[in-house]
Design a protein around this motif. Structure first.
Motif, mmCIF file in Angstrom:
data_model
loop_
_atom_site.group_PDB
_atom_site.id
_atom_site.type_symbol
_atom_site.label_atom_id
_atom_site.label_comp_id
_atom_site.label_asym_id
_atom_site.label_seq_id
_atom_site.Cartn_x
_atom_site.Cartn_y
_atom_site.Cartn_z
ATOM 1 N N HIS A 42 30.546 26.782 -5.336
ATOM 2 C CA HIS A 42 29.149 26.747 -6.046
ATOM 3 C C HIS A 42 28.795 28.574 -6.200
ATOM 4 C CE1 HIS A 42 28.100 22.670 -6.010
ATOM 5 N NE2 HIS A 42 28.829 22.621 -5.059
ATOM 6 N N GLY A 43 29.941 29.243 -5.864
ATOM 7 C CA GLY A 43 29.954 30.574 -6.293
ATOM 8 C C GLY A 43 28.848 31.347 -5.258
ATOM 9 N N ILE A 44 28.820 30.984 -4.146
ATOM 10 C CA ILE A 44 27.975 31.515 -3.305
ATOM 11 C C ILE A 44 28.922 32.387 -2.245
ATOM 12 C CG2 ILE A 44 26.339 31.239 -1.180
ATOM 13 C CD1 ILE A 44 25.560 28.436 -2.447
ATOM 14 N N SER A 45 28.471 33.533 -1.768
ATOM 15 C CA SER A 45 29.289 34.421 -1.199
ATOM 16 C C SER A 45 29.211 34.739 0.257
ATOM 17 C CB SER A 45 28.793 35.992 -1.504
ATOM 18 O OG SER A 45 27.488 36.156 -1.288
ATOM 19 N N SER A 46 28.287 33.525 0.923
ATOM 20 C CA SER A 46 28.573 33.612 2.387
ATOM 21 C C SER A 46 27.776 32.157 2.825
ATOM 22 C CB SER A 46 27.655 34.845 2.963
ATOM 23 O OG SER A 46 25.898 34.421 2.920
ATOM 24 N N THR A 47 28.245 31.708 4.087
ATOM 25 C CA THR A 47 27.833 30.492 4.593
ATOM 26 C C THR A 47 26.750 30.622 5.028
ATOM 27 O OG1 THR A 47 28.737 31.133 6.728
ATOM 28 C CG2 THR A 47 30.436 29.767 5.504
ATOM 29 N N ILE A 48 25.884 31.658 5.468
ATOM 30 C CA ILE A 48 24.595 31.881 5.909
ATOM 31 C C ILE A 48 23.642 31.395 4.572
ATOM 32 C CG2 ILE A 48 24.277 34.213 5.547
ATOM 33 C CD1 ILE A 48 22.379 32.192 7.870
ATOM 34 N N GLN A 49 24.061 31.680 3.531
ATOM 35 C CA GLN A 49 23.220 31.345 2.241
ATOM 36 C C GLN A 49 23.279 29.607 1.952
ATOM 37 O OE1 GLN A 49 24.540 33.707 -1.430
ATOM 38 N NE2 GLN A 49 24.824 35.157 -0.039
ATOM 39 N N VAL A 50 24.252 29.257 2.435
ATOM 40 C CA VAL A 50 24.528 27.799 2.385
ATOM 41 C C VAL A 50 23.464 27.119 3.372
ATOM 42 C CG1 VAL A 50 25.977 25.540 2.805
ATOM 43 C CG2 VAL A 50 26.838 27.620 1.665
ATOM 44 N N GLN A 51 23.380 27.619 4.508
ATOM 45 C CA GLN A 51 22.475 27.304 5.637
ATOM 46 C C GLN A 51 21.115 27.394 5.272
ATOM 47 O OE1 GLN A 51 24.779 29.490 8.616
ATOM 48 N NE2 GLN A 51 24.236 27.743 9.936
ATOM 49 N N LEU A 52 20.805 28.634 4.590
ATOM 50 C CA LEU A 52 19.269 28.652 3.995
ATOM 51 C C LEU A 52 18.857 27.892 2.814
ATOM 52 C CD1 LEU A 52 19.281 32.738 4.093
ATOM 53 C CD2 LEU A 52 18.494 31.377 5.619
ATOM 54 N N LEU A 53 19.858 27.825 2.060
ATOM 55 C CA LEU A 53 19.430 26.771 0.872
ATOM 56 C C LEU A 53 19.306 25.331 1.503
ATOM 57 C CD1 LEU A 53 22.086 27.569 -1.660
ATOM 58 C CD2 LEU A 53 19.702 27.815 -1.957
ATOM 59 N N GLY A 113 17.420 26.503 -7.558
ATOM 60 C CA GLY A 113 17.607 26.493 -6.326
ATOM 61 C C GLY A 113 17.864 25.011 -5.459
ATOM 62 N N LYS A 114 16.899 24.223 -5.713
ATOM 63 C CA LYS A 114 16.676 22.918 -5.305
ATOM 64 C C LYS A 114 17.937 21.980 -5.576
ATOM 65 C CE LYS A 114 11.645 22.501 -4.896
ATOM 66 N NZ LYS A 114 10.342 21.819 -5.365
ATOM 67 N N SER A 115 18.325 22.269 -6.743
ATOM 68 C CA SER A 115 19.439 21.521 -7.632
ATOM 69 C C SER A 115 20.748 22.001 -6.699
ATOM 70 C CB SER A 115 19.876 21.795 -9.075
ATOM 71 O OG SER A 115 20.902 21.126 -9.299
ATOM 72 N N LEU A 116 21.058 23.164 -6.510
ATOM 73 C CA LEU A 116 22.136 23.767 -5.818
ATOM 74 C C LEU A 116 22.015 23.264 -4.411
ATOM 75 C CD1 LEU A 116 24.586 25.453 -5.506
ATOM 76 C CD2 LEU A 116 23.197 27.514 -5.207
ATOM 77 N N ALA A 117 20.867 23.461 -3.600
ATOM 78 C CA ALA A 117 20.577 23.270 -2.183
ATOM 79 C C ALA A 117 21.155 21.526 -2.139
ATOM 80 C CB ALA A 117 19.370 23.268 -1.638
ATOM 81 N N ALA A 118 20.902 20.621 -2.863
ATOM 82 C CA ALA A 118 21.146 19.353 -2.868
ATOM 83 C C ALA A 118 22.560 19.164 -2.798
ATOM 84 C CB ALA A 118 20.453 18.438 -3.788
ATOM 85 N N LYS A 119 23.481 19.724 -3.652
ATOM 86 C CA LYS A 119 24.906 19.831 -3.594
ATOM 87 C C LYS A 119 25.385 20.521 -2.370
ATOM 88 C CE LYS A 119 24.627 20.508 -8.696
ATOM 89 N NZ LYS A 119 24.892 21.237 -9.927
ATOM 90 N N VAL A 120 25.188 21.833 -2.133
ATOM 91 C CA VAL A 120 25.745 22.484 -1.037
ATOM 92 C C VAL A 120 25.620 21.958 0.281
ATOM 93 C CG1 VAL A 120 25.944 24.628 -2.131
ATOM 94 C CG2 VAL A 120 24.040 24.020 -0.308
ATOM 95 N N GLU A 121 24.671 21.018 0.521
ATOM 96 C CA GLU A 121 24.530 20.348 1.668
ATOM 97 C C GLU A 121 25.487 19.150 2.099
ATOM 98 O OE1 GLU A 121 20.986 18.672 3.000
ATOM 99 O OE2 GLU A 121 20.722 17.150 1.385
ATOM 100 N N GLN A 122 26.119 18.973 1.069
ATOM 101 C CA GLN A 122 27.019 17.739 1.153
ATOM 102 C C GLN A 122 28.557 18.471 2.258
ATOM 103 O OE1 GLN A 122 26.710 14.586 0.118
ATOM 104 N NE2 GLN A 122 24.767 15.533 -0.171
ATOM 105 N N PHE A 123 28.428 19.703 2.263
ATOM 106 C CA PHE A 123 29.466 20.181 3.159
ATOM 107 C C PHE A 123 29.558 19.410 4.267
ATOM 108 C CE2 PHE A 123 26.171 22.411 5.402
ATOM 109 C CZ PHE A 123 26.764 22.408 6.801
#
Length: 204
Positions: A42-53, A113-123
Motif C-alpha cells: 500500500h505504499g507505506i514506508s514503515s511498519t510503525i505506520q501500519v500499527q498507527l493506522l 485513512g480509514k479505508s487504508l487502515a481497514a486494508k493494512v490490518e489484514q496483515f
C-alpha cells in the motif's frame, strides 16, 4: 557455572526456556515480515505506520495522542511524531485540538485513512488463522501464559504498563482463579483481556 547463550542451538537442545525464547523471536520476525509486506503493498514506508493506522481505526479518541501512542508502542515521541507527520502529509490523518488543552492534539483518520487502515490490518490474518486452528482450551492456556510473560516484562521495566487484566485495579487473583471487581465475576483464562476499555491502573 557456564554462561548461557539463548540462541546457541546446542544449548537450546537441553534448555526449554531458551527454545521458548527462540520461538517467540521467530514469531516476532513473522509479524515484522507480515507488516512489511502489507506496508509495501500500500505504499507505506514503515511498519510503525501500519500499527498507527490500525490503532487509530479502533481505539477511543482520548487515546489517540502522540504521548499515548509512544507509551503504547514503547517508542519515543519523536519516532511517533515522524510517522504521524508522514501519514498526515499523505492525507491519511488529521489533527484536532483537544478541548481545554490547546497544546495537545487528537489524531483522527480521514476517510481515505480509514479505508487504508481497514486494508493494512489484514496483515495479521495468517497468524489469526493459525491460532484459530489450536483447540480452544489450549488457546486459553496460551493466552494466560503469554499475559504472564508480558506482565513480568512490565514489572521488570522492559516494556511499559499494558492495559490488561493483570495490571488492572479491578483484577484479583483468587484461589479459584481470576476475578474482576468491575463485572463482579470470576474469569476463565479465555475471558482475560490484553486490552480492556474499563482498565484502571492498579495502585502501587
Amino acid at each position: 557455572m557456564a554462561k548461557e547463550f539463548t540462541f546457541n542451538p546446542a544449548q537450546q537442545s537441553s534448555n526449554t526456556a531458551s527454545k521458548i525464547v527462540a520461538a517467540l523471536e521467530r514469531l516476532s520476525e513473522a509479524f515484522r515480515v507480515l507488516m512489511w509486506q502489507e506496508a509495501k503493498q500500500h505504499g507505506i514506508s514503515s511498519t510503525i505506520q501500519v500499527q498507527l493506522l490500525t490503532f487509530l481505526l479502533h481505539y477511543p479518541k482520548e487515546q489517540k495522542t502522540i504521548t499515548y501512542l509512544a507509551e503504547h508502542f514503547n517508542l519515543t515521541k519523536a519516532t511517533i511524531s515522524d510517522a504521524v507527520k508522514t501519514l498526515e502529509q499523505k492525507g491519511y490523518l488529521k489533527r484536532e485540538v483537544i478541548p481545554n488543552d490547546t497544546r495537545s492534539h487528537s489524531l483522527v483518520l480521514t476517510k481515505q485513512g480509514k479505508s487504508l487502515a481497514a486494508k493494512v490490518e489484514q496483515f495479521a490474518q495468517p497468524m489469526q488463522k493459525t491460532i484459530a486452528n489450536i483447540p480452544s482450551a489450549q488457546q486459553a492456556y496460551l493466552l494466560e501464559q503469554l499475559m504472564e510473560i508480558i506482565y513480568d516484562l512490565n514489572c521488570n521495566d522492559v516494556i511499559n504498563v499494558q492495559h490488561m487484566c493483570f495490571n488492572c485495579n479491578y483484577y484479583e487473583q483468587k484461589s479459584r482463579g481470576h476475578y474482576c471487581q468491575f463485572v463482579k465475576k470470576n474469569l476463565k483464562a479465555a475471558d482475560l483481556r490484553v486490552e480492556c476499555p474499563e482498565f484502571l491502573l492498579a495502585e502501587a
